[in-house]
Design a protein around this motif. Sequence first.
Motif, PDB file in Angstrom:
ATOM      1  N   GLU A 295     -18.542   3.150  -7.978  1.00 19.85           N
ATOM      2  CA  GLU A 295     -18.065   2.821  -6.624  1.00 19.85           C
ATOM      3  C   GLU A 295     -16.824   1.941  -6.691  1.00 19.85           C
ATOM      4  O   GLU A 295     -15.909   2.099  -5.872  1.00 19.85           O
ATOM      5  CB  GLU A 295     -19.179   2.135  -5.843  1.00 19.85           C
ATOM      6  N   ASN A 296     -16.773   0.998  -7.624  1.00 14.68           N
ATOM      7  CA  ASN A 296     -15.583   0.176  -7.802  1.00 14.68           C
ATOM      8  C   ASN A 296     -14.370   1.030  -8.150  1.00 14.68           C
ATOM      9  O   ASN A 296     -13.284   0.869  -7.578  1.00 14.68           O
ATOM     10  CB  ASN A 296     -15.819  -0.857  -8.904  1.00 14.68           C
ATOM     11  N   VAL A 297     -14.571   1.934  -9.108  1.00 16.71           N
ATOM     12  CA  VAL A 297     -13.445   2.768  -9.557  1.00 16.71           C
ATOM     13  C   VAL A 297     -13.005   3.726  -8.457  1.00 16.71           C
ATOM     14  O   VAL A 297     -11.806   3.994  -8.282  1.00 16.71           O
ATOM     15  CB  VAL A 297     -13.831   3.540 -10.839  1.00 16.71           C
ATOM     16  N   ALA A 298     -13.948   4.225  -7.678  1.00 12.50           N
ATOM     17  CA  ALA A 298     -13.630   5.202  -6.630  1.00 12.50           C
ATOM     18  C   ALA A 298     -12.975   4.583  -5.403  1.00 12.50           C
ATOM     19  O   ALA A 298     -12.387   5.297  -4.577  1.00 12.50           O
ATOM     20  CB  ALA A 298     -14.908   5.927  -6.202  1.00 12.50           C
ATOM     21  N   TYR A 299     -13.037   3.264  -5.280  1.00 13.15           N
ATOM     22  CA  TYR A 299     -12.601   2.601  -4.050  1.00 13.15           C
ATOM     23  C   TYR A 299     -11.173   2.970  -3.615  1.00 13.15           C
ATOM     24  O   TYR A 299     -10.941   3.229  -2.426  1.00 13.15           O
ATOM     25  CB  TYR A 299     -12.734   1.084  -4.203  1.00 13.15           C
ATOM     26  N   PRO A 300     -10.182   3.007  -4.528  1.00 20.61           N
ATOM     27  CA  PRO A 300      -8.820   3.359  -4.078  1.00 20.61           C
ATOM     28  C   PRO A 300      -8.695   4.790  -3.553  1.00 20.61           C
ATOM     29  O   PRO A 300      -7.694   5.118  -2.905  1.00 20.61           O
ATOM     30  CB  PRO A 300      -7.979   3.185  -5.358  1.00 20.61           C
ATOM     31  N   LEU A 301      -9.691   5.642  -3.819  1.00 22.50           N
ATOM     32  CA  LEU A 301      -9.609   7.049  -3.405  1.00 22.50           C
ATOM     33  C   LEU A 301     -10.384   7.337  -2.132  1.00 22.50           C
ATOM     34  O   LEU A 301     -10.426   8.480  -1.680  1.00 22.50           O
ATOM     35  CB  LEU A 301     -10.153   7.954  -4.526  1.00 22.50           C
TER      36      LEU A 301
ATOM     37  N   GLU B 110       0.808  -1.225   0.000  1.00 21.45           N
ATOM     38  CA  GLU B 110       0.000   0.000   0.000  1.00 21.45           C
ATOM     39  C   GLU B 110       0.842   1.277   0.000  1.00 21.45           C
ATOM     40  O   GLU B 110       0.327   2.373  -0.266  1.00 21.45           O
ATOM     41  CB  GLU B 110      -0.965   0.011   1.209  1.00 21.45           C
ATOM     42  N   ARG B 111       2.157   1.139   0.280  1.00 24.36           N
ATOM     43  CA  ARG B 111       3.035   2.311   0.282  1.00 24.36           C
ATOM     44  C   ARG B 111       3.936   2.353  -0.953  1.00 24.36           C
ATOM     45  O   ARG B 111       4.841   3.185  -1.023  1.00 24.36           O
ATOM     46  CB  ARG B 111       3.888   2.300   1.551  1.00 24.36           C
ATOM     47  N   ARG B 112       3.678   1.493  -1.923  1.00 29.87           N
ATOM     48  CA  ARG B 112       4.526   1.469  -3.125  1.00 29.87           C
ATOM     49  C   ARG B 112       3.970   2.316  -4.267  1.00 29.87           C
ATOM     50  O   ARG B 112       4.635   2.509  -5.278  1.00 29.87           O
ATOM     51  CB  ARG B 112       4.747   0.028  -3.587  1.00 29.87           C
ATOM     52  N   GLY B 113       2.742   2.802  -4.125  1.00 24.90           N
ATOM     53  CA  GLY B 113       2.188   3.706  -5.119  1.00 24.90           C
ATOM     54  C   GLY B 113       1.949   3.079  -6.479  1.00 24.90           C
ATOM     55  O   GLY B 113       2.136   3.735  -7.513  1.00 24.90           O
ATOM     56  N   LEU B 114       1.519   1.827  -6.491  1.00 25.22           N
ATOM     57  CA  LEU B 114       1.330   1.086  -7.735  1.00 25.22           C
ATOM     58  C   LEU B 114      -0.143   0.914  -8.057  1.00 25.22           C
ATOM     59  O   LEU B 114      -0.995   0.916  -7.179  1.00 25.22           O
ATOM     60  CB  LEU B 114       1.961  -0.304  -7.610  1.00 25.22           C
ATOM     61  N   GLY B 115      -0.436   0.710  -9.345  1.00 31.46           N
ATOM     62  CA  GLY B 115      -1.740   0.217  -9.767  1.00 31.46           C
ATOM     63  C   GLY B 115      -1.574  -1.208 -10.239  1.00 31.46           C
ATOM     64  O   GLY B 115      -0.538  -1.560 -10.796  1.00 31.46           O
TER      65      GLY B 115
ATOM     66  N   ARG C 130      -9.998   1.418 -12.193  1.00 35.21           N
ATOM     67  CA  ARG C 130      -9.745   1.414 -10.751  1.00 35.21           C
ATOM     68  C   ARG C 130      -8.243   1.453 -10.458  1.00 35.21           C
ATOM     69  O   ARG C 130      -7.785   2.113  -9.528  1.00 35.21           O
ATOM     70  CB  ARG C 130     -10.373   0.168 -10.124  1.00 35.21           C
ATOM     71  N   ALA C 131      -7.456   0.742 -11.273  1.00 33.59           N
ATOM     72  CA  ALA C 131      -6.005   0.723 -11.071  1.00 33.59           C
ATOM     73  C   ALA C 131      -5.361   2.056 -11.419  1.00 33.59           C
ATOM     74  O   ALA C 131      -4.319   2.407 -10.856  1.00 33.59           O
ATOM     75  CB  ALA C 131      -5.384  -0.393 -11.922  1.00 33.59           C
ATOM     76  N   LEU C 132      -5.983   2.811 -12.336  1.00 28.61           N
ATOM     77  CA  LEU C 132      -5.373   4.047 -12.827  1.00 28.61           C
ATOM     78  C   LEU C 132      -5.885   5.307 -12.137  1.00 28.61           C
ATOM     79  O   LEU C 132      -5.243   6.359 -12.234  1.00 28.61           O
ATOM     80  CB  LEU C 132      -5.618   4.172 -14.336  1.00 28.61           C
ATOM     81  N   VAL C 133      -7.037   5.225 -11.448  1.00 31.43           N
ATOM     82  CA  VAL C 133      -7.661   6.432 -10.915  1.00 31.43           C
ATOM     83  C   VAL C 133      -6.786   7.129  -9.876  1.00 31.43           C
ATOM     84  O   VAL C 133      -6.854   8.357  -9.701  1.00 31.43           O
ATOM     85  CB  VAL C 133      -9.063   6.107 -10.336  1.00 31.43           C
ATOM     86  N   GLY C 134      -5.939   6.395  -9.183  1.00 30.69           N
ATOM     87  CA  GLY C 134      -5.032   6.983  -8.198  1.00 30.69           C
ATOM     88  C   GLY C 134      -3.788   7.591  -8.797  1.00 30.69           C
ATOM     89  O   GLY C 134      -2.898   8.029  -8.065  1.00 30.69           O
ATOM     90  N   GLU C 135      -3.696   7.604 -10.143  1.00 28.05           N
ATOM     91  CA  GLU C 135      -2.573   8.186 -10.893  1.00 28.05           C
ATOM     92  C   GLU C 135      -1.221   7.586 -10.504  1.00 28.05           C
ATOM     93  O   GLU C 135      -0.270   8.300 -10.182  1.00 28.05           O
ATOM     94  CB  GLU C 135      -2.546   9.712 -10.718  1.00 28.05           C
ATOM     95  N   PRO C 136      -1.111   6.268 -10.539  1.00 25.40           N
ATOM     96  CA  PRO C 136       0.185   5.639 -10.249  1.00 25.40           C
ATOM     97  C   PRO C 136       1.163   5.869 -11.411  1.00 25.40           C
ATOM     98  O   PRO C 136       0.742   6.067 -12.558  1.00 25.40           O
ATOM     99  CB  PRO C 136      -0.177   4.155 -10.125  1.00 25.40           C
ATOM    100  N   GLU C 137       2.445   5.825 -11.101  1.00 26.11           N
ATOM    101  CA  GLU C 137       3.454   5.923 -12.159  1.00 26.11           C
ATOM    102  C   GLU C 137       3.753   4.553 -12.759  1.00 26.11           C
ATOM    103  O   GLU C 137       4.286   4.456 -13.863  1.00 26.11           O
ATOM    104  CB  GLU C 137       4.744   6.537 -11.605  1.00 26.11           C
ATOM    105  N   ILE C 138       3.422   3.499 -11.999  1.00 28.01           N
ATOM    106  CA  ILE C 138       3.704   2.129 -12.440  1.00 28.01           C
ATOM    107  C   ILE C 138       2.412   1.323 -12.402  1.00 28.01           C
ATOM    108  O   ILE C 138       1.686   1.347 -11.397  1.00 28.01           O
ATOM    109  CB  ILE C 138       4.761   1.463 -11.537  1.00 28.01           C
TER     110      ILE C 138
END
Length: 380
Positions: free
Chosen positions: A105-111, A84-89, A157-165
């Motif tokens: 709701e699924n897509v918003a879950y990581p936020l 959870e601290r690696r900033g990945l999707g 859902r994996a991309l909504v948090g704007e991960p770099e990886i």
Amino acid sequence: MIEIDDLHKEYTLNADNNTVFKALKGISYKIETGTFFTMLGPSGCGKTTTLRSIAGLERPSKGQIRFKDQIVYSSARNLFVPPERRGLGMVFQSYAIWPHMTVAENVAYPLTNKKMTKAVLKNKVEEMLEKVGLGGYGDKLAPNLSGGQQQRVALARALVGEPEILLLDEPLSNLDAKLREQMRHELKHLQKQIGLTAVYVTHDQEEALAMSDVIALMYEGSIVEMGHPVDLYENPKRRFTASFIGISNFLPSVKHPRRSQEYVCVENEFGRFLGKDHSTAAHDHCDLSFRPHNVRLLREQTEDRLNTGKGIVTDLLFLGESIEFYLVAGNKKIRVRTHESSLPREGEEMYFTIAPDKCIVFDAEGQSSSNAHIREKELA
């Protein structure tokens, strides 16, 4: 950038007799920022174990993993950064969609634990759904969507948090062939549009060739060969690469004293052929390898008999855009695929030629470079 250095993973199978399974045997590579990097190989080769180690879902036995300037795992420093601290999707094979939630709701879950207003959260979700082609689907229940749409939800859902990886573990394997082909294009386009570094796991060679900037071909916990898809397909350095990626002929041959500056000469039932020498064994027995589509048909023998031969047509198959058949000489046969407009006939004798730069000489089956006998010291 992702840097993997000497990564090992061992599992204890039987504590009583100390039986250990080595899932990873010293994996090392660098992935440049913005690269679509694919780990390709058969089941059990270690590709998913490597991906899960990058994600923090597995703790390796030894080695180091670095993201840019951040070390997220180091056995020497006894350091392990939790996932959870690696900033990945991450996108899984099974989609992992919450069945009781809507698409939004699924897509918003990581936020949900991020400090943002409902309006900002809603805008982010809607923007991401638009990017993956699901604009207007936010209020629908996720399980009611098609497989391709559910995969897009997982991707959003994996991309909504704007991960770099972005890590992807065989994400298209549950889709039908036509939808899989469509999603390849969409996923590759989205990755380039956003500028992500993508690490992709698959056993599908066609998928890897179509999508990747770099492929790492794996076998039994080691990297056999790594490079651009075109290089691995057109000029494989290892026999395993030639056999696993695409279709190749392996024609038992014997090295001939004749050589050129660039090529070695080999002899077999079809004739003498010049090819690039990638063999390592000391003796003369070898296999001549070439792709079926690189065999060019001739109606008669040419003056230069090097790299030409003849055989009897058998097992003719019509494949729509091409035809495929075998040419037989003695007790040996080669596979041919061609777009020739005039179909050869079963039992017809045909001449053929193969350019020397399309021929590769490997060690014979059972020698050091065969699929099942890759030497660990060669892969180090």
